[in-house]
Design a protein around this motif. Structure first.
Motif, PDB file in Angstrom:
ATOM      1  N   SER A   4       0.812  -1.218   0.000  1.00 19.22           N
ATOM      2  CA  SER A   4       0.000   0.000   0.000  1.00 19.22           C
ATOM      3  C   SER A   4       0.841   1.262   0.000  1.00 19.22           C
ATOM      4  CB  SER A   4      -0.936   0.009   1.225  1.00 19.22           C
ATOM      5  OG  SER A   4      -1.785  -1.117   1.219  1.00 19.22           O
ATOM      6  N   ASN A   5       2.136   1.117   0.211  1.00 25.46           N
ATOM      7  CA  ASN A   5       3.030   2.271   0.277  1.00 25.46           C
ATOM      8  C   ASN A   5       3.670   2.513  -1.091  1.00 25.46           C
ATOM      9  OD1 ASN A   5       5.656   3.779   0.782  1.00 25.46           O
ATOM     10  ND2 ASN A   5       4.728   3.853   2.816  1.00 25.46           N
ATOM     11  N   PRO A   6       3.581   3.733  -1.622  1.00 29.02           N
ATOM     12  CA  PRO A   6       4.142   4.028  -2.953  1.00 29.02           C
ATOM     13  C   PRO A   6       5.619   3.668  -3.086  1.00 29.02           C
ATOM     14  CG  PRO A   6       2.789   5.855  -2.178  1.00 29.02           C
ATOM     15  CD  PRO A   6       2.943   4.927  -1.019  1.00 29.02           C
ATOM     16  N   GLU A   7       6.336   3.706  -1.961  1.00 28.04           N
ATOM     17  CA  GLU A   7       7.774   3.442  -2.019  1.00 28.04           C
ATOM     18  C   GLU A   7       8.087   1.973  -2.320  1.00 28.04           C
ATOM     19  OE1 GLU A   7       9.732   5.856  -1.962  1.00 28.04           O
ATOM     20  OE2 GLU A   7       8.494   7.453  -1.138  1.00 28.04           O
ATOM     21  N   THR A   8       7.200   1.081  -1.922  1.00 23.45           N
ATOM     22  CA  THR A   8       7.470  -0.353  -2.110  1.00 23.45           C
ATOM     23  C   THR A   8       6.366  -1.063  -2.892  1.00 23.45           C
ATOM     24  OG1 THR A   8       6.615  -0.591   0.157  1.00 23.45           O
ATOM     25  CG2 THR A   8       9.001  -0.738  -0.143  1.00 23.45           C
ATOM     26  N   ALA A   9       5.401  -0.300  -3.384  1.00 24.56           N
ATOM     27  CA  ALA A   9       4.276  -0.901  -4.109  1.00 24.56           C
ATOM     28  C   ALA A   9       4.711  -1.547  -5.423  1.00 24.56           C
ATOM     29  CB  ALA A   9       3.206   0.152  -4.388  1.00 24.56           C
ATOM     30  N   ASN A  10       5.846  -1.119  -5.964  1.00 29.32           N
ATOM     31  CA  ASN A  10       6.339  -1.676  -7.229  1.00 29.32           C
ATOM     32  C   ASN A  10       7.651  -2.427  -7.053  1.00 29.32           C
ATOM     33  OD1 ASN A  10       4.223  -0.657  -8.950  1.00 29.32           O
ATOM     34  ND2 ASN A  10       5.118   1.375  -8.662  1.00 29.32           N
ATOM     35  N   ASP A  11       7.885  -2.878  -5.837  1.00 27.99           N
ATOM     36  CA  ASP A  11       9.096  -3.640  -5.530  1.00 27.99           C
ATOM     37  C   ASP A  11       8.782  -5.129  -5.647  1.00 27.99           C
ATOM     38  OD1 ASP A  11      11.298  -4.905  -4.423  1.00 27.99           O
ATOM     39  OD2 ASP A  11      11.613  -3.352  -2.914  1.00 27.99           O
ATOM     40  N   VAL A  12       9.534  -5.848  -6.455  1.00 29.16           N
ATOM     41  CA  VAL A  12       9.282  -7.264  -6.670  1.00 29.16           C
ATOM     42  C   VAL A  12       9.298  -8.048  -5.364  1.00 29.16           C
ATOM     43  CG1 VAL A  12      11.724  -7.749  -7.154  1.00 29.16           C
ATOM     44  CG2 VAL A  12       9.938  -9.315  -7.977  1.00 29.16           C
ATOM     45  N   MET A  13      10.146  -7.637  -4.413  1.00 30.58           N
ATOM     46  CA  MET A  13      10.261  -8.373  -3.163  1.00 30.58           C
ATOM     47  C   MET A  13       8.957  -8.357  -2.374  1.00 30.58           C
ATOM     48  SD  MET A  13      13.025 -10.020  -2.560  1.00 30.58           S
ATOM     49  CE  MET A  13      13.078 -10.172  -0.771  1.00 30.58           C
ATOM     50  N   THR A  14       8.204  -7.268  -2.483  1.00 31.60           N
ATOM     51  CA  THR A  14       6.937  -7.164  -1.753  1.00 31.60           C
ATOM     52  C   THR A  14       6.017  -8.310  -2.136  1.00 31.60           C
ATOM     53  OG1 THR A  14       7.097  -4.750  -1.649  1.00 31.60           O
ATOM     54  CG2 THR A  14       4.918  -5.716  -1.345  1.00 31.60           C
ATOM     55  N   TYR A  15       5.900  -8.579  -3.428  1.00 29.76           N
ATOM     56  CA  TYR A  15       4.959  -9.585  -3.899  1.00 29.76           C
ATOM     57  C   TYR A  15       5.573 -10.985  -3.934  1.00 29.76           C
ATOM     58  CZ  TYR A  15       2.739  -5.234  -5.049  1.00 29.76           C
ATOM     59  OH  TYR A  15       2.198  -3.977  -4.947  1.00 29.76           O
ATOM     60  N   TYR A  16       6.876 -11.054  -4.116  1.00 26.01           N
ATOM     61  CA  TYR A  16       7.533 -12.354  -4.070  1.00 26.01           C
ATOM     62  C   TYR A  16       7.414 -12.952  -2.671  1.00 26.01           C
ATOM     63  CZ  TYR A  16      11.215 -15.862  -3.739  1.00 26.01           C
ATOM     64  OH  TYR A  16      11.912 -17.015  -3.484  1.00 26.01           O
ATOM     65  N   ILE A  17       7.748 -12.145  -1.669  1.00 20.78           N
ATOM     66  CA  ILE A  17       7.636 -12.631  -0.290  1.00 20.78           C
ATOM     67  C   ILE A  17       6.169 -12.844   0.072  1.00 20.78           C
ATOM     68  CG2 ILE A  17       8.060 -12.082   2.134  1.00 20.78           C
ATOM     69  CD1 ILE A  17      10.548 -12.870   0.513  1.00 20.78           C
ATOM     70  N   GLY A  18       5.303 -11.947  -0.406  1.00 18.82           N
ATOM     71  CA  GLY A  18       3.876 -12.106  -0.144  1.00 18.82           C
ATOM     72  C   GLY A  18       3.350 -13.434  -0.677  1.00 18.82           C
ATOM     73  N   GLY A  19       3.771 -13.803  -1.878  1.00 15.20           N
ATOM     74  CA  GLY A  19       3.344 -15.074  -2.450  1.00 15.20           C
ATOM     75  C   GLY A  19       3.998 -16.261  -1.769  1.00 15.20           C
ATOM     76  N   LYS A  20       5.265 -16.107  -1.411  1.00 23.80           N
ATOM     77  CA  LYS A  20       5.985 -17.205  -0.756  1.00 23.80           C
ATOM     78  C   LYS A  20       5.347 -17.540   0.590  1.00 23.80           C
ATOM     79  CE  LYS A  20      10.724 -18.762  -0.003  1.00 23.80           C
ATOM     80  NZ  LYS A  20      10.443 -19.526   1.220  1.00 23.80           N
ATOM     81  N   LEU A  21       4.882 -16.530   1.297  1.00 21.80           N
ATOM     82  CA  LEU A  21       4.186 -16.760   2.566  1.00 21.80           C
ATOM     83  C   LEU A  21       3.023 -17.721   2.364  1.00 21.80           C
ATOM     84  CD1 LEU A  21       3.823 -13.109   3.946  1.00 21.80           C
ATOM     85  CD2 LEU A  21       5.228 -14.908   4.948  1.00 21.80           C
ATOM     86  N   GLU A  22       2.253 -17.463   1.316  1.00 17.97           N
ATOM     87  CA  GLU A  22       1.044 -18.241   1.062  1.00 17.97           C
ATOM     88  C   GLU A  22       1.379 -19.669   0.631  1.00 17.97           C
ATOM     89  OE1 GLU A  22      -1.734 -16.936   1.891  1.00 17.97           O
ATOM     90  OE2 GLU A  22      -1.245 -14.807   1.947  1.00 17.97           O
ATOM     91  N   PHE A  23       2.311 -19.813  -0.301  1.00 20.20           N
ATOM     92  CA  PHE A  23       2.643 -21.149  -0.787  1.00 20.20           C
ATOM     93  C   PHE A  23       3.366 -21.982   0.272  1.00 20.20           C
ATOM     94  CE2 PHE A  23       2.095 -19.261  -5.097  1.00 20.20           C
ATOM     95  CZ  PHE A  23       1.158 -20.175  -5.559  1.00 20.20           C
ATOM     96  N   ASP A  24       4.201 -21.343   1.095  1.00 19.13           N
ATOM     97  CA  ASP A  24       4.853 -22.065   2.184  1.00 19.13           C
ATOM     98  C   ASP A  24       3.821 -22.574   3.187  1.00 19.13           C
ATOM     99  OD1 ASP A  24       7.338 -21.711   1.110  1.00 19.13           O
ATOM    100  OD2 ASP A  24       7.998 -20.162   2.515  1.00 19.13           O
ATOM    101  N   ALA A  25       2.830 -21.734   3.476  1.00 19.29           N
ATOM    102  CA  ALA A  25       1.783 -22.150   4.410  1.00 19.29           C
ATOM    103  C   ALA A  25       1.005 -23.337   3.838  1.00 19.29           C
ATOM    104  CB  ALA A  25       0.836 -20.982   4.694  1.00 19.29           C
ATOM    105  N   TYR A  26       0.687 -23.272   2.549  1.00 26.02           N
ATOM    106  CA  TYR A  26      -0.057 -24.358   1.899  1.00 26.02           C
ATOM    107  C   TYR A  26       0.772 -25.643   1.892  1.00 26.02           C
ATOM    108  CZ  TYR A  26      -2.528 -27.070  -1.622  1.00 26.02           C
ATOM    109  OH  TYR A  26      -3.194 -28.077  -2.270  1.00 26.02           O
TER     110      TYR A  26
END
Length: 302
Positions: free
Chosen positions: A49-71
């Motif tokens: 939600s923050n403009p500074e990191t909204a387009n940072d690949v790490m934000t979404y890579y880690i976000g997705g990894k959280l979900e797949f690791d949990a699954y």
């Protein structure tokens, strides 16, 4: 004074970016910890939600990894003990959809050229492997959502992901070889889910995808017709588009199923008449009469 103010603003911006990157780093540490998933998601959401990191690949890579690791961790537990009380199929289905949504945002960001104009993806290989590897799980997730009456957007999204994955640029050979008949079933399920959730535009779009990959299920065509008929009744601005879509669907249905499903010829004739093309409608009925002269309903239609 202006120099001091500019310096202060720059420091504030750097501080904000550092804080959001720290959130992503902290979320990364929590990956795989089931009891910390909610906390980790909140950290990723703040960064996204923050403009500074909204387009940072790490934000979404880690976000997705959280979900797949949990699954994946839940699957491991399930393999050891299928009756493990901590296993929540609904939560697992949500993790799959969340992970997909995060990774499809991360993939293009991972291929943004660097300062030298070079494209050097760092995380795409891992993300593509996860997305391809969980392909079949999305169909099961759709069923889990549907059975729990979470029709839209949950079941719809899961079934659409399953149907769309083989045509994604990152799909591997095994996914690209999935028969269209299998995909059409998933699109049909997605359409039913959206229909049950009263999301008619999304429902029509799903049924159309099923039709375009060659669905052999007449109900796919009938539901698509129904979507457009209901939408036209409830929104007069859609009248022209609905006529066009209904004629296209009816023609496709008639060509595929013929008089085994009279609804398509009836709708097609009705569309032609509404467009002032009565001669074309009569010619169409006469042509069918030549093929099936013993069909009484055709004489009534003519």
């Amino acid at each position: 004074m202006k120099k001091i103010l500019t310096c202060a603003l720059c420091l504030a911006a750097v501080g904000s970016m550092s804080a959001q990157k720290a959130n992503v780093d902290e979320a990364k540490k929590l990956s795989g910890k089931a009891d910390k998933l909610t906390e980790a998601r909140a950290l990723i959401q703040a960064a996204a939600s923050n403009p500074e990191t909204a387009n940072d690949v790490m934000t979404y890579y880690i976000g997705g990894k959280l979900e797949f690791d949990a699954y994946d961790n839940a699957i491991k537990k399930q393999m050891i003990n299928p009756n493990d009380a901590s296993i929540d199929p609904m939560a697992m289905a949500e993790q799959l959809v969340n992970g997909y949504n995060m990774y499809v945002k991360a993939l293009p960001l991972d291929s943004v050229p660097n300062a030298k104009g070079e494209v050097k993806p760092k995380y795409s290989k891992d993300m593509v492997k996860a997305l391809n590897g969980h392909f079949n799980d999305y169909f099961n997730a759709g069923g889990t959502f549907y059975n729990a009456k979470k029709y839209y957007p949950e079941a719809y999204q899961a079934f659409m992901i399953y149907g769309d994955l083989p045509s994604q640029p990152f799909a591997d050979k095994s996914l690209k070889a999935i028969p269209d008949s299998v995909l059409s079933t998933s699109y049909f399920n997605a359409g039913l889910s959206a229909y049950a959730g009263n999301a008619l535009p999304e429902s029509a779009a799903a049924f159309k995808k099923g039709r375009l990959v060659g669905s052999d299920n007449p109900q796919n065509y009938i539901y698509e017709l129904a979507c457009w008929q209901f939408m036209a009744q409830n929104d007069s601005t859609l009248a022209d588009e609905a006529k066009r879509q209904i004629e296209e669907i009816a023609m496709a249905g008639f060509e595929k199923f013929g008089m085994n499903q009279p609804i398509f010829l009836n709708n097609l004739v009705n569309s032609l008449v509404q467009e002032g093309r009565a001669d074309d409608a009569v010619a169409l009925v006469n042509k069918q009469l030549a093929n099936t002269p013993d069909n009484a309903s055709l004489y009534g239609l003519r």
